[in-house]
Motif scaffolding. Sequence first.
Motif, PDB file in Angstrom:
ATOM      1  N   ARG B 406       0.870  -1.311   0.061  1.00  0.00           N
ATOM      2  CA  ARG B 406      -0.077   0.027  -0.093  1.00  0.00           C
ATOM      3  C   ARG B 406       0.850   1.305  -0.043  1.00  0.00           C
ATOM      4  O   ARG B 406       0.869   2.022  -0.849  1.00  0.00           O
ATOM      5  CB  ARG B 406      -0.925   0.046   1.129  1.00  0.00           C
ATOM      6  CG  ARG B 406      -2.167   0.933   1.000  1.00  0.00           C
ATOM      7  CD  ARG B 406      -3.063   0.501   2.001  1.00  0.00           C
ATOM      8  NE  ARG B 406      -2.715   0.330   3.265  1.00  0.00           N
ATOM      9  CZ  ARG B 406      -2.587   1.213   4.268  1.00  0.00           C
ATOM     10  NH1 ARG B 406      -3.057   2.219   4.016  1.00  0.00           N
ATOM     11  NH2 ARG B 406      -2.140   0.653   5.328  1.00  0.00           N
ATOM     12  N   GLY B 407       1.953   1.208   0.834  1.00  0.00           N
ATOM     13  CA  GLY B 407       2.672   2.368   0.982  1.00  0.00           C
ATOM     14  C   GLY B 407       3.437   2.422  -0.270  1.00  0.00           C
ATOM     15  O   GLY B 407       3.767   3.620  -0.843  1.00  0.00           O
ATOM     16  N   ALA B 408       4.194   1.384  -0.939  1.00  0.00           N
ATOM     17  CA  ALA B 408       4.819   1.372  -2.201  1.00  0.00           C
ATOM     18  C   ALA B 408       4.009   1.996  -3.161  1.00  0.00           C
ATOM     19  O   ALA B 408       4.405   3.021  -4.094  1.00  0.00           O
ATOM     20  CB  ALA B 408       5.317   0.181  -2.490  1.00  0.00           C
ATOM     21  N   ALA B 409       2.733   1.667  -3.281  1.00  0.00           N
ATOM     22  CA  ALA B 409       1.767   2.227  -4.378  1.00  0.00           C
ATOM     23  C   ALA B 409       1.884   3.728  -4.298  1.00  0.00           C
ATOM     24  O   ALA B 409       1.675   4.605  -5.339  1.00  0.00           O
ATOM     25  CB  ALA B 409       0.496   1.544  -4.300  1.00  0.00           C
ATOM     26  N   ALA B 410       1.763   4.307  -2.931  1.00  0.00           N
ATOM     27  CA  ALA B 410       1.293   5.628  -2.803  1.00  0.00           C
ATOM     28  C   ALA B 410       2.828   6.448  -2.457  1.00  0.00           C
ATOM     29  O   ALA B 410       2.715   7.591  -2.355  1.00  0.00           O
ATOM     30  CB  ALA B 410       0.528   5.980  -1.680  1.00  0.00           C
ATOM     31  N   GLY B 411       3.626   5.646  -2.732  1.00  0.00           N
ATOM     32  CA  GLY B 411       5.159   6.421  -2.600  1.00  0.00           C
ATOM     33  C   GLY B 411       5.356   6.803  -1.133  1.00  0.00           C
ATOM     34  O   GLY B 411       6.155   7.884  -1.125  1.00  0.00           O
ATOM     35  N   LYS B 412       5.114   6.061  -0.346  1.00  0.00           N
ATOM     36  CA  LYS B 412       5.087   6.502   1.099  1.00  0.00           C
ATOM     37  C   LYS B 412       5.882   5.491   1.891  1.00  0.00           C
ATOM     38  O   LYS B 412       5.491   4.187   1.787  1.00  0.00           O
ATOM     39  CB  LYS B 412       3.723   6.828   1.837  1.00  0.00           C
ATOM     40  CG  LYS B 412       2.965   7.861   1.227  1.00  0.00           C
ATOM     41  CD  LYS B 412       3.591   9.242   1.588  1.00  0.00           C
ATOM     42  CE  LYS B 412       2.675  10.336   1.255  1.00  0.00           C
ATOM     43  NZ  LYS B 412       3.481  11.555   1.502  1.00  0.00           N
ATOM     44  N   VAL B 413       6.571   5.932   2.991  1.00  0.00           N
ATOM     45  CA  VAL B 413       7.313   5.001   4.003  1.00  0.00           C
ATOM     46  C   VAL B 413       6.604   5.432   5.283  1.00  0.00           C
ATOM     47  O   VAL B 413       6.359   6.433   5.542  1.00  0.00           O
ATOM     48  CB  VAL B 413       8.730   5.568   4.047  1.00  0.00           C
ATOM     49  CG1 VAL B 413       9.536   4.681   5.330  1.00  0.00           C
ATOM     50  CG2 VAL B 413       9.240   5.078   2.804  1.00  0.00           C
ATOM     51  N   GLU B 414       6.463   4.174   5.924  1.00  0.00           N
ATOM     52  CA  GLU B 414       5.705   4.605   7.386  1.00  0.00           C
ATOM     53  C   GLU B 414       7.130   4.671   8.228  1.00  0.00           C
ATOM     54  O   GLU B 414       7.816   3.491   8.472  1.00  0.00           O
ATOM     55  CB  GLU B 414       4.998   3.576   8.111  1.00  0.00           C
ATOM     56  CG  GLU B 414       4.299   3.662   9.368  1.00  0.00           C
ATOM     57  CD  GLU B 414       3.608   2.574   9.801  1.00  0.00           C
ATOM     58  OE1 GLU B 414       3.109   1.606   9.178  1.00  0.00           O
ATOM     59  OE2 GLU B 414       3.341   2.673  11.181  1.00  0.00           O
ATOM     60  N   LEU B 415       7.304   5.612   8.861  1.00  0.00           N
ATOM     61  CA  LEU B 415       8.718   5.968   9.621  1.00  0.00           C
ATOM     62  C   LEU B 415       8.387   5.906  11.004  1.00  0.00           C
ATOM     63  O   LEU B 415       7.689   6.893  11.548  1.00  0.00           O
ATOM     64  CB  LEU B 415       9.373   7.095   9.347  1.00  0.00           C
ATOM     65  CG  LEU B 415      10.638   7.491   9.426  1.00  0.00           C
ATOM     66  CD1 LEU B 415      11.742   6.282   8.936  1.00  0.00           C
ATOM     67  CD2 LEU B 415      11.364   8.740   9.326  1.00  0.00           C
ATOM     68  N   LYS B 416       8.976   4.848  11.723  1.00  0.00           N
ATOM     69  CA  LYS B 416       8.575   4.931  13.239  1.00  0.00           C
ATOM     70  C   LYS B 416      10.051   5.216  13.991  1.00  0.00           C
ATOM     71  O   LYS B 416      11.158   4.703  13.590  1.00  0.00           O
ATOM     72  CB  LYS B 416       8.443   3.300  13.557  1.00  0.00           C
ATOM     73  CG  LYS B 416       8.103   3.174  15.259  1.00  0.00           C
ATOM     74  CD  LYS B 416       7.711   1.672  15.504  1.00  0.00           C
ATOM     75  CE  LYS B 416       8.009   1.212  16.868  1.00  0.00           C
ATOM     76  NZ  LYS B 416       7.913  -0.116  17.166  1.00  0.00           N
TER      77      LYS B 416
END
Lengths: 438, 438
Positions: B406-416
């Motif tokens: 899902r993140g890859a499709a949106a160009g997003k990384v979840e950063l913790k």
Amino acid sequence: MRLSRAFLPTLKETPAEAQIASHRLMLRAGLIRQTSAGIYAWLPAGLRVLRKVEQIVREEQDRAGAQEILMPTIQPAELWRESGRYDDYGKEMLRIRDRHEREMLFGPTNEEMVTDIFKQFAKSYRDLPRNLYHIQWKFRDEVRPRFGVMRGREFLMKDAYSFDVSQEGAQHSYRQMFLAYLRTFQRMGLTAVPMRADTGPIGGDLSHEFIILADTGESGVFYDAAYETTDWAGADVSSDDIEGLKAFFDRVTSTYAATDEMHDAAAWEAVPADRRREGRGIEVGHIFYFGTRYSAAMGLSVAGQDGAPVIPEMGSYGIGVSRLVGALIEANHDEAGIKWPDAVAPWAAAILNLRPGDAATDAMCEDLYARLGDEAVYDDRPARAGEKFADADLMGFPWQAIIGPRGAAAGKVELKRRATGERAEVSLEDAIAKIRGA
Amino acid sequence: MRLSRAFLPTLKETPAEAQIASHRLMLRAGLIRQTSAGIYAWLPAGLRVLRKVEQIVREEQDRAGAQEILMPTIQPAELWRESGRYDDYGKEMLRIRDRHEREMLFGPTNEEMVTDIFKQFAKSYRDLPRNLYHIQWKFRDEVRPRFGVMRGREFLMKDAYSFDVSQEGAQHSYRQMFLAYLRTFQRMGLTAVPMRADTGPIGGDLSHEFIILADTGESGVFYDAAYETTDWAGADVSSDDIEGLKAFFDRVTSTYAATDEMHDAAAWEAVPADRRREGRGIEVGHIFYFGTRYSAAMGLSVAGQDGAPVIPEMGSYGIGVSRLVGALIEANHDEAGIKWPDAVAPWAAAILNLRPGDAATDAMCEDLYARLGDEAVYDDRPARAGEKFADADLMGFPWQAIIGPRGAAAGKVELKRRATGERAEVSLEDAIAKIRGA
């Protein structure tokens, strides 16, 4: 580093106990100081060289995919009983009893310990291949330690250990280290010839020694001049390319090179006469493929792809890091002192102030020193010019930036290249650019 | 480092022998592996932390004007007979006989050896002051080694030794190290309180221990809360400014801090009640000024300014480098694992691929990994997401970059952020900037 505040003690006299050039020069240039027979403390200049050598070794191990760990110096005797080497090793092993009378030893090498560590974690063929290395002090209680750090008792060694599920895999790991070693020694400006070698107490059936040519070497060597002229280390071959690396390895090793104990007179005759080189050499690296010698003895086994147990194939790969410092000097010196290759020099340059107290000279020296920072030592001592020249030649900085009142007035530095003796009058900017290799 | 090829073995079970959090976590996170009682091998992640701690120590020693050398681990017994400590040291000293029956020992500290080395070179007051340090493995044969690297037998210590011609000079050297220690521990994100201490077997009359607060510490401690809120290490004071450094030292040490053995109830009453802090602490550094204790015993003397012999005044200054790795974990962990401070983390980030084999996810992970290089580990294992989250929390990387389809499709990384648990969806660029502390 300002020499007036540094701990860089040089000796004028040649120490009587030192029989070879590197040992003499390491003592005279203040690189080391003996603390017991065959045991040395490294003084600031020597330690800087040791660290640079170590870092080149590390970078090439990492590049070849090996992973750094650090095993302790003190090992339990049980491990060596498992492999059967505890008694074999004889008096060269420094044996110790701790306060609870447990038998320990100062590690001379780490095949047993690394196998034991790897055994705790490797369960399946998926956990292989791995190559683990460390750079740690070792001890071998030589009967007659000599030649300074070339044959000391406490010495710094890089030792790597590979684990593979198949013989083919293990041979690939061996060739990866073979390539890494060629690259490592070349980066230090050394010609190290890989020679087919006896496997000795490590066991196994494939082994190469990497030998540096030096008149004071321990072994007689015979090799094809191609080793002096071919840039094998610069070859465009990837450590991950199994076929390409094999072809590379076969190409290098089909060229003749042997120590006297492995010398083959018939093969030697086949080398064109004008390419035959004979001399003496110092071993700086040694690599071994020994199959399941240790994994079988120590119970290392993993589940193979079909679920059946597989005993990993192993190799070990040593480089004498502290010995290399001596070997580098054997290969790079003259009557006046050391001529450090750029890659391992303790400092790139010495700034020689010929008239401390002269405002213009001091100002120019300080300016250069501030801009070179940790790349230079600044000889600001209230000493005669002759003493400064002699010490700079002895300590072997690749560059000497000589500044006196006349040069300072003209905005000129006399830049001397230690290796060739060439001198040139240059601007401060040009001096900095040359010293930085720009 | 790709986890599929790395040697970063984590344990799911809590090892039974580990009594304190840092020991448990170091074993579970694959930082160390015990090889004998109180002796450890450092695995890749642990070694990276050890090297970062060591490098911070080194930089602050250099900044204070100390010069690095490296003394060997094995020392001759004679040196310790000269100082009179050979018999005093008892069973904690690991005693060894070499093949020629010479009495040797594995150094627990180096006052004798450094004095002997310095003696060979120092001839005149002009050769002082000097401060020589080394970072080397030591051995103390503890009866009951415990708490992992916090109280091991073979341990890495930085020890520095100062030589001055006068008491005033020696006190200045002492204060230089005092300041260097405050800066060293602060850079690691630790509050280390300097406490007036007993000088013990080193001898002498001025000593401070640097103590980190931890419930599992060995000593009871009492200190003014000013130590938690005042940025002493950040003070704009130069190591070379004799008067300024003395004023700084007096300001810090006039604030109450003592271990239970030096606790002064009357002085404690004078600390405002709301600023009194009591707890337990771990010693991570210890500094001593002991005058001519060793120089006199070992015959170190230099020509003074008037030509008359002067016996140098000395101090010694230790930091437990390997112990600090344990202390850092004691101060930075939770139930799930380690929370490394940025300055000493083995890698700044872990990249968690939640769906290996998914083209877009793989591509984004590879892109991030290529750009972070050696700053990141890439969890590319074919494992469940839950296992990846648990391992990343356990190993304690400051950042986790979590990437799924899902993140890859949106160009997003979840950063913790591991320390706080905060999460944010960010672009690849922003993730890189945050991980790099930009």
